[in-house]
Scaffold this motif. Structure first.
Motif, short mmCIF file in Angstrom:
data_model
loop_
_atom_site.label_atom_id
_atom_site.label_comp_id
_atom_site.label_asym_id
_atom_site.label_seq_id
_atom_site.Cartn_x
_atom_site.Cartn_y
_atom_site.Cartn_z
N ASP A 353 -2.78 7.87 -2.98
CA ASP A 353 -2.17 7.45 -4.26
C ASP A 353 -0.70 7.19 -3.65
OD1 ASP A 353 -4.57 7.25 -5.65
OD2 ASP A 353 -4.11 9.40 -6.55
N GLU A 354 -0.40 8.35 -2.90
CA GLU A 354 0.92 8.39 -2.40
C GLU A 354 1.39 7.15 -1.36
OE1 GLU A 354 3.58 10.51 -3.35
OE2 GLU A 354 2.14 11.22 -4.68
N GLN A 357 1.78 4.34 -3.84
CA GLN A 357 3.03 4.39 -4.36
C GLN A 357 4.14 4.32 -3.33
OE1 GLN A 357 3.83 5.13 -7.61
NE2 GLN A 357 5.88 4.58 -6.89
N GLN A 360 4.18 0.74 -3.27
CA GLN A 360 4.90 -0.17 -4.33
C GLN A 360 6.45 0.08 -4.27
OE1 GLN A 360 3.21 1.15 -7.99
NE2 GLN A 360 4.72 0.42 -9.44
N SER A 361 6.68 1.20 -4.00
CA SER A 361 8.40 1.26 -3.72
C SER A 361 8.86 0.33 -3.09
CB SER A 361 8.56 2.89 -3.25
OG SER A 361 8.05 3.73 -4.26
#
Length: 514
Positions: A353-354, A357, A360-361
Motif C-alpha cells: 500500500d505504501e 501511495q 500516486q504521490s
C-alpha cells in the motif's frame, strides 16, 4: 623525440605473403585478435614486409588508431578515407612519389614517410594534430618547401635527414628560426644556443612571423565578426536589408536597365528610387533586429523558468523518495523479523500500500509539473504569436511601401521615356546619347515593353523577399514550439518510465519476500 619503432627498419621481421598485392589478402597477421573480432574493433594493424602494392579494403577498420605499412611496394597513398581515428601511420620504405590521400586523417599525430621518392611536401593541411613528421631519405631539394608545414602548430619533431635539402648551408639554423616551437630536428634537440644563432643569422624572421601571425589573427577575427553579424541578421530574418541589396537585385536581371539609365532624366529618377528603397529596407532591418532581441529575451527567460520549475519539482520528488526509502528500509527490516504468518501478511500488504501511495504521490507531482509547464508553453505561445504577428504586419507594410515606390518610379520613368521618344522622333535631343540609347528610343513599343517587363520583374523581387521573410518567421515559430513540445514529451516519458521501473523493482522485492 621519435616514438620507438617508428623510423628504424625491422630487419628481424620475416616477410610472409601469399603472393597477392593488397592489404587484406596478405597472410601477415598483426595481432592475435580473437576469432570473430569485427574489423571495426581492430585498433592496430601491422602489415610490414608483405609485398603490398596497393592500400585497399580498409573501409571497415573505422576504429584503427595505428597502421604500419612500411617495407612494402606501395607507390600511391590511397584508401585511407575511412580511418578517421588513425593517430599513427607508417609508410616508410615504399615507392611513394607524392603526398596525397591524407585529408580525412585529422587525428593523425605521427606520420612516417621516410625512404620513399617524394620531392615535394604538400597536401597535409588537414593534419592539424600532427606532432611527428618523419621524412628522411626522400628527394626534397627546396628548403623553402619545408615552410609549408609551419601551419601545423603542434609539430614537435621533424626529420629531414638524407634529403638534398639537409645539406644546404645554414639548414639547421633556417629550420630553428622558422619553427620556434619545434623541439627536435633530425633526432637532435634544438637547444637555446642554436636558436640564438638562428636569430642572429635570420634577424628579420621572428618579426616577420609575429607580423604574419598578427595579421592572420586580425583577419580571422574580422571574418568571425562578419560571420557572427551575418548570423545575427539571419536569426532576425533581415539579412541583406541594411543596404541596397534588394534594390540591386531588382535590376540585376533587367536587360535594358543600363541602356534606359543613359536616357536624359532617368539617372536622377533611379537615384531617388534607390535612396527611398534603401531607407525603407534599413528601417525594416532595424525593426527586425529589435524584434529579434525581444524574442530572444522572452525565449531565454522561458527556458530559464522551465528549468527552474523542473528542478523545483525534482527536489520535491527527491525529498518524497528519500523519506519513503528510509521508512521502507525500516518496514523491510521489520518484515524480516516477523515469524507470525498473519502479521507478516498484514505487514506485507501495508508495504504494498505504501508503494502504491508513493507511486500516486510521484504521479501527482508529475501531473502538477506537467500542468505548470504546459501553462508556461501556452503563455509563451501567446506572447510569441503577438510578436510574430506584429512583426509580420510591419513586414507587409514595408513591402507594400516598396511596391508603391516601384509604381511611382514606373510612372515617372514612363513620362520621361515619352518625352525622350518625342525628342528622338523630332531629332530635338538636347544632349548627346549613345547609339544604343538612340536605337532603343527609335522604337516606342520596344521602350514601353522594356519598362513594363522591368516593372513586373521588380515587383516579383519585392514579393519574393516579402514571402521569404514572412515564411522564415512562421517556420521559426513552428520549429521553436515543436522543439519545446518534443523536449517536454521526452522528459515526461523518461520520468514515467523511471518511476515505473522503480515501482516494479520495489514490488518485485516484496514479492520475493512473500
Amino acid at each position: 623525440m621519435v616514438p620507438h619503432g617508428l623510423y628504424e627498419e625491422k630487419s628481424e621481421a620475416k616477410p610472409t605473403s601469399n603472393g597477392t598485392n593488397n592489404i587484406m589478402s596478405s597472410d601477415k597477421s598483426c595481432k592475435p585478435y580473437p576469432v570473430g573480432t569485427h574489423c571495426s574493433e581492430v585498433l592496430e594493424l601491422h602489415m610490414e614486409y608483405t609485398k603490398i602494392h596497393k592500400i585497399d579494403h580498409l573501409w571497415e577498420y573505422t576504429s584503427l588508431t595505428r597502421l604500419d605499412l612500411n617495407n612494402n611496394l606501395i607507390e600511391k597513398i590511397e584508401g585511407l578515407d575511412h580511418l578517421i581515428n588513425l593517430t599513427w601511420l607508417n609508410l616508410s620504405f615504399n615507392g611513394i612519389e607524392r603526398i596525397e590521400g591524407l585529408e580525412a586523417l585529422r587525428r593523425l599525430e605521427v606520420l612516417n614517410l621516410s625512404n620513399n621518392k617524394i620531392s615535394v611536401i604538400e597536401n597535409v593541411d588537414t593534419l592539424e594534430n600532427l606532432t611527428h613528421f618523419i621524412f628522411a631519405n626522400n628527394l626534397l631539394s627546396q628548403l623553402e618547401n619545408v615552410l609549408y608545414i609551419r601551419k601545423l602548430k603542434k609539430l614537435f619533431t621533424v626529420i629531414l635527414s638524407g634529403n638534398p635539402v639537409s645539406k644546404a648551408d645554414d639548414y639547421t639554423f633556417f629550420i630553428a628560426a622558422y619553427f620556434p616551437d619545434l623541439m627536435f630536428l633530425d633526432y637532435r634537440y634544438i637547444d637555446k644556443n642554436t636558436r640564438k644563432e638562428a636569430m642572429v643569422k635570420y634577424p628579420h624572421i621572428l618579426e616577420k612571423m609575429r607580423l604574419e601571425e598578427s595579421q592572420k589573427q586580425q583577419t580571422t577575427e574580422t571574418h568571425q565578426s562578419k560571420e557572427a553579424e551575418l548570423q545575427l541578421h539571419k536569426d532576425a530574418f533581415v539579412e541583406f536589408l541594411n543596404g541596397p541589396d534588394l534594390f540591386k537585385s531588382m535590376f540585376k536581371d533587367d536587360p535594358e536597365a543600363e541602356t534606359l539609365r543613359c536616357a536624359p532624366g532617368m539617372d536622377a529618377l533611379l537615384q531617388t528610387f534607390e535612396q527611398q528603397m534603401v531607407e525603407a529596407c534599413v528601417q525594416l532591418f532595424e525593426t527586425g533586429l529589435a524584434e529579434h532581441e525581444k524574442r530572444k529575451t522572452l525565449v531565454d527567460s522561458f527556458f530559464d523558468g522551465q528549468r527552474k520549475t523542473v528542478e523545483h519539482y525534482q527536489r520535491k520528488a527527491s525529498q518524497t523518495l528519500a523519506a519513503f526509502d528510509q521508512q521502507h528500509s525500516e518496514r523491510i527490516a521489520e518484515l524480516q523479523q516477523l515469524s507470525d504468518p498473519d502479521l507478516f501478511k498484514a505487514k506485507l500488504k501495508h508495504c504494498n500500500d505504501e508503494v502504491n501511495q508513493l507511486c500516486q504521490s510521484l504521479m501527482e507531482l508529475e501531473f502538477q509539473l506537467v500542468t505548470l509547464l504546459e501553462e508556461n508553453i501556452k503563455n509563451l505561445d501567446g506572447s510569441i504569436s503577438d510578436m510574430v504577428g506584429s512583426f509580420s504586419e510591419t513586414v507587409q507594410e514595408t513591402f507594400a511601401r516598396c511596391r508603391d515606390l516601384e509604381d511611382v518610379y514606373y510612372q515617372n520613368v514612363k513620362e520621361v521615356a515619352n518625352e525622350t521618344l518625342q525628342k528622338v522622333a523630332k531629332s530635338e535631343l538636347d544632349e548627346a546619347m549613345s547609339s544604343d540609347v538612340v536605337m532603343l528610343f527609335a522604337d516606342k513599343d520596344a521602350v514601353m515593353d522594356a519598362l513594363a517587363t522591368g516593372h513586373d520583374n521588380h515587383v516579383v523581387k519585392i514579393n519574393d523577399r516579402e514571402t521569404q521573410l514572412v515564411t522564415c518567421v512562421s517556420t521559426w515559430k513552428g520549429t521553436l514550439f515543436k522543439g519545446i513540445q518534443d523536449k517536454e514529451t521526452e522528459r515526461n516519458r523518461m520520468c514515467i518510465s523511471d518511476m515505473n521501473t522503480y515501482m516494479d523493482r520495489l514490488k518485485e522485492q516484496l514479492e520475493e519476500m512473500s
